[in-house]
Motif scaffolding. Structure first.
Motif: not given
Length: 304
Positions: A48, A58, A185, A230
């Motif tokens: 994020a 988003w 995500v 990540s």
């Protein structure tokens, strides 16, 4: 393959190979579900933050709930299963069992998604099963109930990865697609929501949280979330963009050697000829499945 892509592939393989070592360190101290929860929680936070820096919009295009559900299959259940296995298996074992993902993807595709089971794929599945059997029967860990339980947990995780590829195809790609970074995500958020009650229940049942003071365990946890989730996601999706859906799957063949190497170097795990023989059989199976015939479209399902 371009040199920079080759280097990124090797880096990704080494990172995902190290994830099994980190789970082996963290899970016995922090708990199975706590380790899995904090991995996806930290991984989701990291992704994020990266998306905000990159100013990615988003917009899930109506696929928010699908992304969350895919996350339970692609991350929530598998990470929990691998953390369970880490209680019983050396890191190298778990890494090698993870390479069964394409084998199970072929069986799942033929059984549930009308994918063709060609002769080469069938031979590949049987060859891969022989590799798993060699590792179980002749590896450095004695064959017992705990070894079998850990192996079944790893194979359950690999089966989830196999299912996830087809779910992404049917729920995301076939419905107009979605930015892969948003999907990453969304899946981590879905896995976090799924694992949260299990983590809380595990913590509630612990007689003491003294083990949570272990600095080494939390360092491994941080590496799992930030580096092995990540960063690894970003590397994998970049490879997908540069090389297409098939070549990045070679990471499946490169993760086990790194998993065995890190386990031997940092956890003093024993390495025997069974690792080599089983690894060669599994690598041959993967070649038959991924390159001898069209891939079973499970490209998004390889994260350990």
């Amino acid at each position: 393959m371009p040199l920079d892509a080759t280097l990124r592939l090797l880096l990704l393989s080494s990172i995902w190979g190290a994830s099994f070592m980190f789970m082996r360190i963290a899970a016995p101290q922090l708990g199975v579900f706590s380790t899995a929860f904090f991995r996806v929680f930290l991984g989701g936070l990291g992704l994020a933050a990266i998306l905000m820096v990159l100013r990615v919009r988003w917009d899930f295009r109506g696929k928010w709930w699908r992304s969350l559900l895919i996350g339970t299959v692609s991350s929530g259940i598998p990470f929990a299963m691998f953390c369970i296995a880490a209680q019983f298996l050396p890191a190298g074992y778990s890494a090698m069992f993870n390479s069964a993902t394409p084998l199970l993807g072929v069986v799942i595709g033929a059984s549930f998604f009308h994918e063709a089971m060609t002769r080469d794929r069938l031979i590949g599945v049987l060859l891969g099963l022989c590799g798993v059997a060699v590792l179980l029967q002749t590896g450095p860990v004695a064959m017992n109930r705990e070894l079998l339980f850990g192996a079944l947990a790893c194979l359950a995780a690999s089966a989830c990865y196999g299912f996830q590829g087809f779910l992404v195809r049917d729920w995301i790609t076939a419905k107009g697609g979605l930015d892969s970074r948003l999907l990453a995500v969304g899946t981590q958020i879905g896995a976090t929501l799924m694992l949260a009650p299990m983590m809380l229940g595990e913590v509630w049942s612990m007689p003491s949280l003294d083990a949570w003071r272990d600095i080494e365990a939390w360092s491994a946890m941080l590496a799992l979330g930030v580096v092995c989730t990540s960063l690894a996601y970003l590397l994998f999706f970049r490879l997908m963009e540069d090389l297409g859906p098939v070549k990045p799957l070679t990471v499946t063949m490169l993760v086990p050697p790194f998993g065995v190497l890190w386990g031997a170097l940092f956890l003093d795990e024993e390495v025997t000829w069974a690792h080599l023989i089983g690894g060669v059989l599994i690598a041959g199976a993967l070649w038959l499945i991924l390159f001898k015939t069209p891939a079973p479209r499970i490209a998004a399902a390889e994260e350990p």
